[in-house]
Write a protein that holds these residues in place. Sequence first.
Motif, short mmCIF file in Angstrom:
data_model
loop_
_atom_site.label_atom_id
_atom_site.label_comp_id
_atom_site.label_asym_id
_atom_site.label_seq_id
_atom_site.Cartn_x
_atom_site.Cartn_y
_atom_site.Cartn_z
N SER A 1 42.62 32.86 45.72
CA SER A 1 43.37 33.74 44.83
C SER A 1 43.15 33.38 43.37
O SER A 1 43.17 34.26 42.50
CB SER A 1 44.86 33.68 45.17
OG SER A 1 45.36 32.37 44.94
N GLU B 1 39.58 34.77 42.43
CA GLU B 1 39.30 36.18 42.75
C GLU B 1 39.51 37.05 41.50
O GLU B 1 40.62 37.14 40.96
CB GLU B 1 40.23 36.66 43.87
CG GLU B 1 40.04 38.10 44.25
CD GLU B 1 38.64 38.39 44.74
OE1 GLU B 1 38.06 39.38 44.26
OE2 GLU B 1 38.13 37.63 45.61
N PRO B 2 38.43 37.72 41.02
CA PRO B 2 38.58 38.57 39.83
C PRO B 2 39.21 39.91 40.13
O PRO B 2 39.84 40.52 39.28
CB PRO B 2 37.14 38.71 39.33
CG PRO B 2 36.30 38.53 40.56
CD PRO B 2 37.02 37.57 41.45
N ASP B 3 39.06 40.36 41.37
CA ASP B 3 39.57 41.69 41.71
C ASP B 3 41.08 41.61 41.91
O ASP B 3 41.59 40.80 42.72
CB ASP B 3 38.88 42.19 42.98
CG ASP B 3 39.25 43.65 43.27
OD1 ASP B 3 40.07 44.23 42.54
OD2 ASP B 3 38.73 44.19 44.28
N ALA B 4 41.79 42.44 41.18
CA ALA B 4 43.26 42.40 41.25
C ALA B 4 43.79 42.78 42.62
O ALA B 4 44.75 42.19 43.13
CB ALA B 4 43.85 43.33 40.17
N ASP B 5 43.20 43.78 43.27
CA ASP B 5 43.70 44.20 44.59
C ASP B 5 43.52 43.10 45.63
O ASP B 5 44.40 42.82 46.45
CB ASP B 5 42.95 45.46 45.04
CG ASP B 5 43.32 46.67 44.17
OD1 ASP B 5 44.44 46.64 43.58
OD2 ASP B 5 42.54 47.62 44.13
N ARG B 6 42.35 42.44 45.58
CA ARG B 6 42.11 41.36 46.53
C ARG B 6 43.05 40.17 46.26
O ARG B 6 43.53 39.52 47.18
CB ARG B 6 40.65 40.92 46.46
CG ARG B 6 39.69 41.96 47.02
CD ARG B 6 38.28 41.41 46.98
NE ARG B 6 37.34 42.37 47.54
CZ ARG B 6 36.02 42.15 47.66
NH1 ARG B 6 35.50 40.97 47.26
NH2 ARG B 6 35.24 43.07 48.19
N ARG B 7 43.26 39.92 44.93
CA ARG B 7 44.15 38.80 44.60
C ARG B 7 45.57 39.08 45.11
O ARG B 7 46.25 38.20 45.60
CB ARG B 7 44.14 38.58 43.08
CG ARG B 7 44.92 37.32 42.71
CD ARG B 7 44.66 36.89 41.26
NE ARG B 7 44.85 37.96 40.33
CZ ARG B 7 43.89 38.56 39.66
NH1 ARG B 7 42.62 38.20 39.85
NH2 ARG B 7 44.13 39.53 38.82
N GLU B 8 46.01 40.34 45.05
CA GLU B 8 47.34 40.69 45.56
C GLU B 8 47.42 40.50 47.07
O GLU B 8 48.43 40.01 47.61
CB GLU B 8 47.68 42.13 45.19
CG GLU B 8 49.10 42.53 45.59
CD GLU B 8 49.42 43.94 45.13
OE1 GLU B 8 50.53 44.41 45.49
OE2 GLU B 8 48.60 44.57 44.45
#
Length: 583
Positions: free
Chosen positions: A392, A395-402
Amino acid sequence: MSAGSVPVRFRRLSRLLRDKNLRLSSVVGRYVVVTVTIFAVSLVSVGALYDRFTQQLETTLVGERQSAQEAATANRMAAFLETMQYQLAKISNYPGLSAFLAAPDATATADIAALLRLEADVPDLYGILFFDGDDRLKHAIAGQAASGPPYWTEQGWSIAGLPVVVKDGVEIIGPALPEPGRAGWILLRRPMRSGSGAGGTVALHVRLASVTEQLDKSNASAIVRMLLSTPSGAILDATGRPIESRRLDLTPGPEVMPGWRLMRDRRSPDVLSSLRSARGWLYTGGALIMVVVVALFVHLGLRMRRRVDLLVEGAHAVASGNLTYRLPLTRRADEINALSSAFNTMAERVKDMIDRTVRTEKMAVLGEFATGVAHEVRNPLATMKTTVQTLSRDEPDADRRELLLDLEAEVDRLNRVVNDLLTYGRPHPAARRDLAVRELLRRTATLLKPVAAERGVHLASTGDSSACLLGDEDHMQQILVNLGLNALQACARGGTVTFRSRREGGCTVIEIADDGHGIARADLGRVTDPFFTTKPSGSGLGLTISQQMVEANEGTMRIESAVGVGTLVSLSFPAAEPPQEGA
């Protein structure tokens, strides 16, 4: 009761005695036999003692007093006759009797006539009679009791055929027995004084009843009845009337004068005969009482047998595994009711013991299983959490981090479940000490206030501020927080959760009440079972762990609930004395 109903009742009684429930091998049957035997032996013994008592009483009252009574009666009769003989001797020696008998109505004999009338005027005499040498009645002087022959007429009057006995030179003629219209009498006769020139004899006409009246004085006590036997064979009673000797059981007594003897009637209706007749009533009454006692025993035995059958039925039901079977109790505070109450108490305790044993074994198995599962799952969960946290952060992608953050939250939830499993499977022992309930409730309210504020539920505490209990502080705090969270989660916005404390005997009681949605009746008995929950996200271990901790602190937990009304959880722990101020 009619005569026809008696055999019917006895037939019913015999059928009851033959009933299999009252056979002699049963307790009631043995009691009946023993009671009847004791009663029969007692009745025979009392009858024998009664017979002995009546015989001794008869000997005392009749035997000892009879001789004295007979002697007294004989003396009275002898004294009476002696009085009559003395009067007769005095009359027979009067001078001038020959002149009087030659001319009874002459003026010259008026004095002697007056004197003779005075002598005849005695209640015991009918009159004075004078006879010539051939026993013909020559003259009669009437007394106050005289009536009929030979005073007013000589017809139908004669001394021929009457028995004659002699005593001391005096002839005793008679008795002439009473007849209809005529009284009985006897004559005391002796020759007139020789040298008087009268010749013949003079006699006193004596009332027979005056002689027999002496018997009545001896019969005053009504113990015996004295009778008088005469030379003619007649038996006279106290009134001078003859009675049938065939109906009597006579015993001869002393002789009063030649041919005249006292007799004792042993079958007279006296006290002794009443005592003898009472013996029959004694046996009859005893037999009736025995029948009543047997019937009562049979009736009570059948009733007791029915109640004992209920006990046997209950024992079989419990033995077959029906631990919820309870015996009906009656309002009678007797031994069977006490036994039924003890049976119900025993069944309740056996059920509780078996439930606790099953629960303990179940918890032991589940605890061992949960501990093993927790150890196997905990390490992978730690690795998963570390990996998710690293991913997390990079992870640069916000959706994946969520998504990774959500996964971390689920890992934390699983870790909490594993911790609950470890707590359930390996609980630490209670370190019990005196705890102030007020302080426990204060810390619990502090921990629950944020949740209550978030859900819009009012939190309140009330009760005895000085109450103390004996328990483990960590356990108490976890129990109260778990139950408080359950109550808050059950309430809708605007609801109320209340903590109450009080002393009750030797215990301190803490109640957690809410006005939430409540628990269904079908689920109420299962809410403390491991892994049972009605919450979508619950583990089903909260109440189980709380129950486990309560029992570890020697307490009890009771849950009452109604759907749509709310839930009340009552915790009871051993009470402790509050600390003394200044200590």
